[in-house]
Design a protein around this motif. Structure first.
Motif, PDB file in Angstrom:
ATOM      1  N   LYS A 163      -1.901 -58.889  38.430  1.00  0.00           N
ATOM      2  CA  LYS A 163      -1.689 -58.722  39.868  1.00  0.00           C
ATOM      3  C   LYS A 163      -0.557 -59.615  40.361  1.00  0.00           C
ATOM      4  O   LYS A 163       0.133 -59.278  41.309  1.00  0.00           O
ATOM      5  CB  LYS A 163      -2.969 -59.042  40.636  1.00  0.00           C
ATOM      6  N   VAL A 168       0.267 -56.303  44.932  1.00  0.00           N
ATOM      7  CA  VAL A 168      -0.084 -55.052  45.583  1.00  0.00           C
ATOM      8  C   VAL A 168       0.344 -55.095  47.039  1.00  0.00           C
ATOM      9  O   VAL A 168       0.078 -56.032  47.756  1.00  0.00           O
ATOM     10  CB  VAL A 168      -1.604 -54.845  45.501  1.00  0.00           C
ATOM     11  N   TYR A 173      -6.597 -50.111  49.745  1.00  0.00           N
ATOM     12  CA  TYR A 173      -7.729 -49.575  49.001  1.00  0.00           C
ATOM     13  C   TYR A 173      -8.632 -50.724  48.645  1.00  0.00           C
ATOM     14  O   TYR A 173      -8.183 -51.862  48.591  1.00  0.00           O
ATOM     15  CB  TYR A 173      -7.241 -48.903  47.714  1.00  0.00           C
ATOM     16  N   ALA A 175      -9.889 -53.484  46.823  1.00  0.00           N
ATOM     17  CA  ALA A 175      -9.347 -54.154  45.652  1.00  0.00           C
ATOM     18  C   ALA A 175     -10.452 -54.305  44.629  1.00  0.00           C
ATOM     19  O   ALA A 175     -11.607 -54.499  44.972  1.00  0.00           O
ATOM     20  CB  ALA A 175      -8.799 -55.515  46.038  1.00  0.00           C
ATOM     21  N   GLY A 176     -10.139 -54.163  43.384  1.00  0.00           N
ATOM     22  CA  GLY A 176     -11.147 -54.324  42.355  1.00  0.00           C
ATOM     23  C   GLY A 176     -10.456 -54.703  41.075  1.00  0.00           C
ATOM     24  O   GLY A 176      -9.240 -54.768  41.036  1.00  0.00           O
ATOM     25  N   PRO A 177     -11.234 -54.946  40.037  1.00  0.00           N
ATOM     26  CA  PRO A 177     -10.616 -55.373  38.789  1.00  0.00           C
ATOM     27  C   PRO A 177      -9.870 -54.219  38.124  1.00  0.00           C
ATOM     28  O   PRO A 177     -10.248 -53.065  38.261  1.00  0.00           O
ATOM     29  CB  PRO A 177     -11.812 -55.802  37.946  1.00  0.00           C
ATOM     30  N   LEU A 178      -8.813 -54.553  37.439  1.00  0.00           N
ATOM     31  CA  LEU A 178      -8.077 -53.554  36.683  1.00  0.00           C
ATOM     32  C   LEU A 178      -8.553 -53.615  35.241  1.00  0.00           C
ATOM     33  O   LEU A 178      -8.677 -54.679  34.666  1.00  0.00           O
ATOM     34  CB  LEU A 178      -6.585 -53.858  36.730  1.00  0.00           C
TER      35      LEU A 178
END
Lengths: 230, 647
Positions: A163, A168, A173, A175-178
């Protein structure tokens, strides 16, 4: 004098108990890695664990994979890969995914042995992993009965790094883990041997180097730069 | 460190076993060697070792990426070889050679396997197969020679450059008129004029007895100074001649001649033996002569287009434009110049076709509705990127009319568009297979209808709408009332501003293009159909870039830049932190455009599909390098629009 003593006491406490390897390990942290250490000189250990589930408090370690990274190189000969013997017949869904069956295998290590090897390997290296917080939590959970305390190493999460590389902006949206899979796709890393601890550790190491190189272009040159939260 | 299992080294083993010299090793040795490998990361342009350095006991295998072997000669770099996945380099320590003879440099982000060979040197040299492999690959590495100076030219076979058939007109040597018409300074104007008329020339050089030029008389002088009555016709020519004369050498190029004329504001150049006025006159060149020489000149072509009345004539000129294109491509003229020239020519042709169709309708007494309209080109022509005649994508936009007049207006414009489309087809532009043409009632609309249509696409971005956006958002007015197009553009930006999620949909669609390379860096070819086993350069390499550029430029709220290269250049300017990536993307797009046009010219088709096995190694490498930014751009889109969360 008073100050010195109190300090000593605080240091001495965790050293009081625990096996010899742990005392050796803790000794390594008396002199921390200087923040000015150039990136290429920082010893990193990239690792991954496979566990019976996603709750560090309940679930157990199935395997650990770890590779050393230093000076833009992944050292294969110094890698660690071990599976841990299970003595119960509790088959959780994760077991099915990772393909590690609870059946005892000749090369399996007892959890204590595996942890010792891991701690011996990492020393005071900076720990790197994808969502490394979880892996450290499960290791700490397993270490506690043995050593009374957890890992002291500095840590870097490749999820957070990614990140930082690609901040970003734009429409909002949640946000969450990739996932590691997403990042593999983005950075063109072959996802071979996914879901084995060693395979994931190696993939994460490759990802880490690619991210690190991009951060270098943005002025991340030493350990301090890398650990700085943004 | 004790290893309980060896997932990683097994993987390395599996990779190495396919490539010599590792394929020649006994399994035990290979397994042992695989476990001792170091994986090295190299950033683009990183030097792995330098010419003249002493090698360590290790050799390198490219795991991923590419490495160039370069020889430094004085201040020049000669590219000797490029190593790709699986290639082994730096084997000097194995053959007991001294220092590295070449510099190894990563071309792109590269992963290397570094194999320590200290232990193996003896056994390898004792194995005849391995020894032979090492010796032969070592020799081969020295033989091949590519010159890095032609880096951008490597798409072409080397010998094409030497081919002399493709000189730019601008540097062609001039054929000047061999027998210049001259007279002495004392003869009457009337006599000189008679001489000019008889010789059918527009100028006469006034010379002294040694034939050295002292002045020049042109038609213009006769017109301005004599016909107006300023100077009587029986006066000597010296009264009206221009002097001193601007002279030049007889060996000169068209460009030189043009420069001289512009510099001195003259239309005739006198050429003498040595270029000074102190030697005899050898010729005269006029501006008109230059134009004739430049028959293959875009400006002349455009003028010819404007004079043409028939589709056949226009087709012919467009055909000539194609040979101009070919010449430009072979001469490595910059792609932005090429595309702007070709766009000018295409635009002029489309405009002429529309005018002719308007006239025909007028002759047939079909009355035009009293409302302005604007002809829009879409897709690649809209982006000013159509080098070859691919298909026509167009739309028609007319001003709003009262409801009762709408049917008549629409009928008129549909008829007009139908004729234009037919005539363009006769000029060699195929019909759009998706019927995205102004002759389709769906795409021949009034301004408010277009606003509504774009609004629908933006606020209801269903997959089909997104597909349309990719074509229609690149619209560009080529004929008619451009203020209509400007009004539409403003409306679009206003709508996009209110509906930012639309950009996410567009970004997501931009990621739907199939990847150009397999995981193993082979070209992804079509699985079936007419183009089975061929590579689709448009869908796999160009569209991902064009689509990314469109989304990003829309996000940046920059209108009226349609060209993909220019969009990336603008983005590079707007976002310094990503400037390098955007500039790379612009360059890549240029390379891909050039490559596609060359393929099209070679194969007499659109150049879209070709068989990768017919590419030379350098062509393959060059193309593959041009795919580099695609991946990074797509990650950028993914991150910026958080597409990983959008399912």
């Amino acid at each position: 004098m008073w100050f010195f003593r109190s300090n000593k006491k605080r240091n001495a406490e965790p050293e009081g108990d625990g096996p010899a390897f742990w005392k050796d390990y803790l000794r390594l942290f008396r002199t921390p890695l200087p923040a000015q250490t150039p990136i290429q000189e920082v010893p990193f250990v990239v690792f991954d664990t496979e566990t019976t589930g996603v709750d560090p408090a309940k679930d157990r370690i199935l395997s650990i994979g770890a590779v050393r990274v230093r000076n833009w190189q992944i050292d294969i000969s110094g890698s660690l890969e071990c599976t841990i013997a299970r003595h119960d017949s509790n088959t959780s869904p994760a077991v099915v995914i990772h393909g590690i069956l609870p059946k005892e295998r000749p090369n399996d290590l007892e959890e204590r042995e595996a942890l010792e090897k891991f701690v011996l390997m990492i020393g005071n290296s900076v720990l790197v992993g994808h969502h490394v917080g979880f892996d450290i939590a499960v290791i700490n959970q397993a270490l506690k009965p043995l050593t009374g305390s957890g890992l002291k190493n500095k840590r870097v999460d490749t999820g957070a790094l990614s990140k930082r590389v690609n901040p970003v902006s734009g429409p909002v949206y949640p946000a969450g883990p990739l996932s590691l899979d997403d990042l593999c796709k983005q950075y063109r890393i072959r996802p071979s041997d996914r879901h084995t601890a060693a395979g994931d550790a190696f993939i994460t190491a490759t990802l880490f180097l690619k991210l690190l190189s991009r951060l270098r272009n943005r002025g991340v040159h030493n350990l301090g730069d890398l650990l700085r939260r943004r | 460190m004790i290893r309980m299992a060896n997932t990683i080294s097994t993987r390395i083993h599996d990779f190495l076993k396919d490539y010599p010299p590792f394929s020649l090793l006994d399994p035990h040795q290979l397994a042992e060697l695989s476990a001792s490998v170091t994986v090295q990361y190299c950033r683009p342009n990183e030097v792995i070792f330098r010419q003249g350095e002493k090698p360590e006991q290790r050799i390198f295998v490219v795991r991923e990426g590419a490495v160039q072997m370069v020889r430094q000669e004085d201040d020049r770099e000669i590219l000797v070889e490029q190593c790709d996945e699986g290639d082994v380099f730096g084997i000097r320590p194995l053959i007991n050679e001294d220092n590295y003879a070449l510099t190894a440099k990563a071309v792109e982000e590269t992963l290397l396997y570094v194999v320590s060979v200290e232990k193996y040197q003896e056994t390898w040299n004792a194995n005849p197969k391995i020894a032979y492999y090492l010796a032969s690959s070592f020799a081969e590495g020295l033989r091949r020679n590519y010159d890095t100076h032609f880096k951008n030219r490597l798409f072409l076979d080397q010998d094409r450059y030497i081919d002399g058939h493709f000189h730019l007109v601008e540097v062609q040597s001039l054929e000047y008129s061999k027998a210049p018409v001259t007279c002495s300074s004392r003869i009457p104007i009337q006599i000189a004029a008679g001489l000019m008329a008889r010789e059918e020339v527009s100028s006469i050089v006034v010379v002294d007895e040694k034939q050295h030029p002292i002045g020049i008389i042109t038609d213009k002088d006769l017109r301005r100074k004599v016909a107006t009555g300023l100077v009587p016709i029986h006066q000597p020519v010296e009264q009206i001649m221009a002097h001193p004369v601007v002279t030049s050498k007889k060996e000169m190029t068209v460009a030189d001649a043009q420069m001289d004329m512009v510099k001195h504001r003259i239309h005739h150049l006198v050429m003498t033996e040595d270029g000074t006025p102190d030697t005899p006159v050898v010729g005269v060149i006029s501006e008109h002569d230059l134009l004739v020489v430049q028959g293959n000149n875009p400006a002349v072509m455009i003028r010819e287009i404007r004079r043409s009345r028939k589709a056949a004539e226009l087709k012919n000129i467009r055909q000539q434009a194609e040979s101009l294109l070919q010449k430009y491509l072979y001469q490595e003229v910059s792609i932005s110049y090429i595309s702007s020239v070709m766009t000018e020519i295409n635009d002029a042709l489309i405009t002429q076709v529309i005018r002719l169709c308007e006239e025909t309708m007028e002759e047939e007494a079909v009355k035009p509705p009293g409302v302005p309209y604007c002809w829009l080109t879409l897709g690649s022509e809209g982006r000013e990127e159509q080098l070859l005649r691919t298909d026509q994508d167009s739309a028609l936009l007319f001003g709003d009319v009262p409801e009762e007049e709408y049917p008549a207006a629409k009928a008129y414009f549909l008829t007009l568009a139908g004729r234009v489309s037919t005539m363009l087809n006769e000029c060699g532009f195929d019909y759009c297979p998706g019927d995205m043409m102004a002759s389709n009632a769906k795409w021949c609309l009034s301004l408010s209808e277009w606003k509504e249509q774009f609004g629908k696409w933006i606020f209801e971005p269903v997959p089909e709408a997104i597909l349309h956006c990719e074509i229609f958002f690149d619209f560009r007015p080529v004929y008619g009332d451009t203020s209509l197009a400007a009004a539409l553009t403003d409306h679009i930006f206003e709508s996009v501003g209110r509906q930012t999620i639309f950009l996410s949909f567009l970004a997501k669609a931009a990621l739907q293009n199939p990847a150009p390379l397999t995981f193993f860096r082979g070209f992804v070819v079509e699985r079936s159909g007419e183009h089975k086993d061929e590579f689709d350069i448009k869908a796999r390499a160009m569209m991902p870039l064009a689509d990314a550029a469109r989304v990003l430029i829309l996000s940046a709220r920059v209108g009226r830049i349609n060209n993909t290269i220019k969009r990336f250049e603008k983005l590079a300017e707007l976002e310094p932190s990503n400037a390098e990536l955007f500039q790379q993307a612009a360059d890549s797009y240029g390379i891909l455009m050039r490559y596609r046009a060359l393929q099209g010219i070679r194969n007499h088709n659109s150049g879209r599909y070709f068989n990768p096995s017919e590419l030379s190694k350098m062509e393959r490498i060059n193309l593959r390098n041009s795919f580099q930014p695609i991946q990074e751009l797509q990650s950028l889109l993914n991150m910026r629009y958080q597409l990983a969360y959008m399912r």
